[in-house]
Scaffold this motif. Structure first.
Motif, short mmCIF file in Angstrom:
data_model
loop_
_atom_site.label_atom_id
_atom_site.label_comp_id
_atom_site.label_asym_id
_atom_site.label_seq_id
_atom_site.Cartn_x
_atom_site.Cartn_y
_atom_site.Cartn_z
N SER A 252 0.82 -1.20 0.00
CA SER A 252 0.00 0.00 0.00
C SER A 252 0.87 1.26 0.00
N ASP B 57 1.36 4.11 -3.01
CA ASP B 57 1.26 5.55 -2.78
C ASP B 57 2.51 6.27 -3.26
N ARG C 140 -3.54 -3.96 -3.01
CA ARG C 140 -4.46 -3.03 -2.34
C ARG C 140 -5.90 -3.53 -2.42
N ARG D 283 -8.21 3.99 -3.43
CA ARG D 283 -8.50 3.67 -2.03
C ARG D 283 -9.68 2.72 -1.98
#
Length: 184
Positions: A73, A77, A130, A179
């Motif tokens: 994750s 990012d 994710r 997300r």
């Protein structure tokens, strides 16, 4: 600036302004401060120059897919932030890539297509981490949506693209899209 770097920078600017097929080697040589024929001491053809531009960009982008964070994750990012920074900083080159990708010929095309697939596979792996419940098709759609949003800056009006908030807003938008949302 070394001669190869000067040639590549000049070519990127000229390909952006006139298109790949609208620029001749003689014209490129003069703009880079040399004769067209002397370009051949550095690059074998205009196609090789285009391939060098694309590969140089891919080197920077691909290296970022092996981010240092241990969890996927955080790595995703960081990858988004790097990709946005690269695209904002190289908007004209990204535009050239999007318009002139079709101009790349073999053997450079095969080589670059393989590198591009590897790059997207790295993105897919981080997106899949994710979204562990997503199937392969959904992962591909999410990856392409994120990359498409980032690359879209290549076509934004120059005044908007130059706004200092662009990177921040673009990162926020892409991270929000990546997300996981609670379905309830």
């Amino acid at each position: 600036m070394d001669r190869d770097r000067k040639i590549l920078s000049t070519a990127a600017a000229m390909f952006y302004d006139k298109g790949f097929h609208g620029v001749g080697m003689d014209e490129l040589g003069v703009a880079a401060g040399m004769s067209g024929p002397s370009l051949y001491r550095h690059f074998g053809s205009k196609n090789e120059i285009l391939a060098a531009l694309f590969n140089e960009a891919m080197d920077q982008l691909y290296a970022a897919t092996f981010a240092a964070p241990e969890d996927a994750s955080s790595a995703l990012d960081q990858l988004v932030r790097h990709h946005v920074a690269f695209t904002v900083g190289n908007r004209h080159l990204v535009n050239v890539y999007q318009r002139e990708d079709r101009s790349l010929v073999d053997p450079w095309r095969r080589h670059f297509d393989r590198r591009r697939r590897q790059y997207v596979e790295r993105w897919d792996a981080l997106v899949a981490a994710r979204f562990p419940d997503a199937d392969r098709a959904e992962v591909s759609v999410r990856t392409q949506a994120a990359l498409g949003l980032i690359f879209s800056i290549a076509y934004w009006p120059a005044k908007v693209a130059a706004d200092p908030r662009v990177s921040t807003v673009l990162v926020e938008q892409v991270l929000e899209a990546l997300r996981p949302h609670d379905p309830t």
